[in-house]
Design an enzyme around this catalytic site. Sequence first.
Site, PDB file in Angstrom:
ATOM      1  N   GLU A 252       0.103  25.276 -38.016  1.00 10.41           N
ATOM      2  CA  GLU A 252      -0.526  23.983 -38.296  1.00 10.41           C
ATOM      3  C   GLU A 252      -2.013  24.288 -38.392  1.00 10.41           C
ATOM      4  OE1 GLU A 252      -2.589  21.062 -37.882  1.00 10.41           O
ATOM      5  OE2 GLU A 252      -1.714  20.554 -35.924  1.00 10.41           O
ATOM      6  N   GLU A 459       6.215  19.755 -37.192  1.00 10.94           N
ATOM      7  CA  GLU A 459       6.318  19.465 -35.757  1.00 10.94           C
ATOM      8  C   GLU A 459       6.631  17.983 -35.580  1.00 10.94           C
ATOM      9  OE1 GLU A 459       2.587  20.955 -34.113  1.00 10.94           O
ATOM     10  OE2 GLU A 459       3.513  22.915 -33.905  1.00 10.94           O
TER      11      GLU A 459
HETATM   12  C1  SIN Z   1      -4.659  18.255 -34.871  1.00 13.72           C
HETATM   13  O1  SIN Z   1      -5.805  17.955 -35.068  1.00 13.72           O
HETATM   14  O2  SIN Z   1      -4.304  19.423 -34.991  1.00 13.72           O
HETATM   15  C2  SIN Z   1      -3.589  17.279 -34.443  1.00 13.72           C
HETATM   16  C3  SIN Z   1      -3.901  15.887 -34.711  1.00 13.72           C
HETATM   17  C4  SIN Z   1      -2.760  14.951 -34.445  1.00 13.72           C
HETATM   18  O3  SIN Z   1      -1.710  15.335 -33.901  1.00 13.72           O
HETATM   19  O4  SIN Z   1      -2.897  13.809 -34.825  1.00 13.72           O
END
Ligand code: SIN
Length: 479
Positions: A252, A459
């Site tokens: 991610e 995820e």
């Molecule tokens: C992230 O900034 O990596 C996650 C943000 C989210 O889960 O909204």
Amino acid sequence: MYQSDLFKNGSFINGQWLTSSKYFSVTNPFDNSVLANISNAGVNEAEQAVSAAKIALMVWSKKTANERALLMRRWFDLIIKNQNKLAELLTLEQGKPLAEAQGEISYGASFIEWFAEEGKRIYGDTIQAPSNDKRVIVIKQPVGVVAAITPWNFPNAMIARKAAAALAAGCTFIVRPSTLTPLSALALAELSKQAGIPDGVFNVVVGTDSRSIGEVLTTHPDIAKFTFTGSTKVGKTLIKQCASTVKKVSMELGGNAPFIVFDDADINAAVQGAIDSKYRNAGQTCVCTNRILVQESVLAEFTEKFVRAVEALTVGNGLDGDVNVGPMISTSAIDGVKQLVALSLTAGAQMLTGGESQQGSYFYLPTVLTDVTNDMAIATNEIFGPVAPIISFKTEQEALEMANDTEYGLAAYFYARDIGRVWRVSEALEFGMIGINEGIISNAVAPFGGMKQSGNGREGSKYGLDDYMEIKYLCMGGI
Ligand code: SIN
């Protein structure tokens, strides 16, 4: 120094708290005061965690889905019971406003609740065989030991989102959290112990030697899957390291989210959506709006209302009740933002509000830039700070071309009411997640993840389990 029953000062491996003679400090980004001195783990501790997770896998993977779900549910209940304490800890080490920290604790916990339930719904398949003497069956099995490296911007939820899916699938888990914000990870570990999650199933390795610990987690042959949330640059290195043992990988990574305001948008709603999406966590979120693209005919109205809303945001200590925007994480984070703003001003952008703050070295005011073009550094780089560049466009086609003109493909947002346009734009945007008339899109039931160089895998949601499972095909002959 910070005191709480959830405060722990060393790695959690095989259900034990490790201490060492070497320590590093965790500081509060609001005033740079030292919150804690934490035992500094290294390669040995990372290797111990791998051995513990490998042994624990034999027990955890053999539990029924329901047994795992009950333990995870207990973990969820304890997190919710301790929500205020966990949120305070999170604000202290990360800086985000307390209300956002409370939101992050329930957001993180929601993944544990969701996957505890979803683990009971892991199904296989029977497939029509090509001949009568055979049967074709598909089963799903836990991939094995999972290792994760998680960032400082969501010190609770990014761990919970990965660990919940891994544990529900029957895998065991090792995380190296950011050493800027390890206290939330260690508090999660303490609650996992109180919940009765067996030793070795959830391990936290906290150490400043990120390169060496990362090397163990990405190359150790007993780790089957590696998952990372962080920058695209670091993600590429970790993917290369994982290639040595062909690990299953999910990433991610960075984003460059366009937020498009079309001429048929509800402008007030678009202003609110842009505020929510841009200034949450002081702009330090992978899915944060990075560029606001506004159609020429509504540019003046949107800009005026947006600047007014930005100027109403209060900046300060996240622990103070009425604060909307806290400090950024570090001076190097601020320096990166300052540099991008300076480059854009030199290239012809105008600052309508914001800029440097007098409140201390970690603060940057919520900022709006106009007369920005899509090729300026502020539009091509991930800003990761509270700066909103506004770019104007004439046609839907031009907006789509600008929006997609990036190597990233994580989140995008647009505001429009015409149903034909809503479909056309949704289908044309090359991003994994699209907010349509909505600035906040993250939740446990939806697949979170990106396209292009924003990563791979998903995820959360029913799709999130697949990243932690192997699909095995059984061909039964001689029937
Ligand atoms: C992230 O900034 O990596 C996650 C943000 C989210 O889960 O909204």
